[in-house]
Design an enzyme around this catalytic site. Structure first.
Site, PDB file in Angstrom:
ATOM      1  N   SER A   1       1.151  -1.370  -0.140  1.00  0.00           N
ATOM      2  CA  SER A   1      -0.170  -0.126   0.090  1.00  0.00           C
ATOM      3  C   SER A   1       0.867   1.254  -0.143  1.00  0.00           C
ATOM      4  O   SER A   1       0.792   2.198  -0.515  1.00  0.00           O
ATOM      5  CB  SER A   1      -1.091  -0.035   1.207  1.00  0.00           C
ATOM      6  OG  SER A   1      -1.855  -0.700   1.228  1.00  0.00           O
ATOM      7  N   GLU A   2       1.768   0.978   0.607  1.00  0.00           N
ATOM      8  CA  GLU A   2       2.622   2.649   0.919  1.00  0.00           C
ATOM      9  C   GLU A   2       3.642   2.597  -0.439  1.00  0.00           C
ATOM     10  O   GLU A   2       3.691   3.890  -0.606  1.00  0.00           O
ATOM     11  CB  GLU A   2       3.250   2.205   2.126  1.00  0.00           C
ATOM     12  CG  GLU A   2       2.710   2.065   3.325  1.00  0.00           C
ATOM     13  CD  GLU A   2       2.404   3.552   3.944  1.00  0.00           C
ATOM     14  OE1 GLU A   2       2.731   5.013   2.528  1.00  0.00           O
ATOM     15  OE2 GLU A   2       2.019   3.649   4.787  1.00  0.00           O
ATOM     16  N   SER A   3       4.123   2.063  -0.496  1.00  0.00           N
ATOM     17  CA  SER A   3       5.223   1.951  -2.008  1.00  0.00           C
ATOM     18  C   SER A   3       5.255   1.298  -3.304  1.00  0.00           C
ATOM     19  O   SER A   3       5.891   1.660  -3.699  1.00  0.00           O
ATOM     20  CB  SER A   3       6.944   2.232  -1.046  1.00  0.00           C
ATOM     21  OG  SER A   3       7.408   0.193  -1.103  1.00  0.00           O
TER      22      SER A   3
END
Length: 187
Positions: free
Chosen positions: A59-61
């Site tokens: 989700s983040e990167s």
């Protein structure tokens, strides 16, 4: 039908057949894992569900080590530099250099330690942990105290920040998806 359209149609049909059959190879292709050993090592060390670590990274990167957000969060787990400094002090980590948040091993270690910290703070409540990872524990505590949000999965739509609401939904989706596709043997 022209040959380009025919090839695209055949490819679409083949992909549909694979997806309908739930072929593990196709699902693993759609939901790959990078840094699996590093994730498993940190997950075991800090007693954190490896599927949660995977979901946060995805989700983040999207598994990109050089990603930097508009707000300044860095690396695989998109850790804010101030938060990273606090974690390094609390956990007594010994980063090699100033660029440690770009190092996948260190970033995973710091992010997983922080997930463990949040899991302890919120008594293992995954929904609150994910919201706090995104918005910060101060915001989440405020929402809970003022009853803007109950902290339950059924009330994710009540999270006051749209970004956090979508983030929690996305992390939970990836968490469930990775859990269905992969079977980690944790020792």
């Amino acid at each position: 039908m022209k040959s380009g359209k025919r090839a695209a149609f055949i490819l679409l049909v083949l992909m549909s057949v694979f997806l309908l059959q739930g072929t593990p190879m196709v699902w693993k292709w759609m939901y790959p894992i990078k840094y699996q050993q590093e994730i498993l090592t940190a997950a075991i060390k800090y007693n954190v569900d490896p599927y949660l670590v995977l979901a946060v990274i995805r989700s983040e990167s999207g598994f990109k080590t050089d990603r930097v957000s508009k707000k300044g969060a860095v690396g695989l787990m998109q850790i804010m530099p101030d938060t990273a400094e606090w974690i390094v002090t609390q956990a007594k980590f010994q980063p090699k250099d100033e660029q440690y948040l770009y190092d996948p091993v260190m970033n995973i270690e710091i992010g997983t330690w922080y997930l463990n910290f949040l899991l302890n703070r919120y008594e293992g409540d995954l929904i609150k942990v994910v919201a706090a990872y995104n918005a910060g524990p101060g915001k989440v505590n405020g929402w809970l105290t003022t009853e803007q949000w109950s902290g339950h999965r059924e009330t994710i739509e009540d999270i006051p920040f749209g970004e956090t609401r979508q983030y929690v939904q996305r992390v939970l989706y990836y968490h469930d998806r990775y859990k269905r596709i992969y079977d980690f043997q944790l020792r």
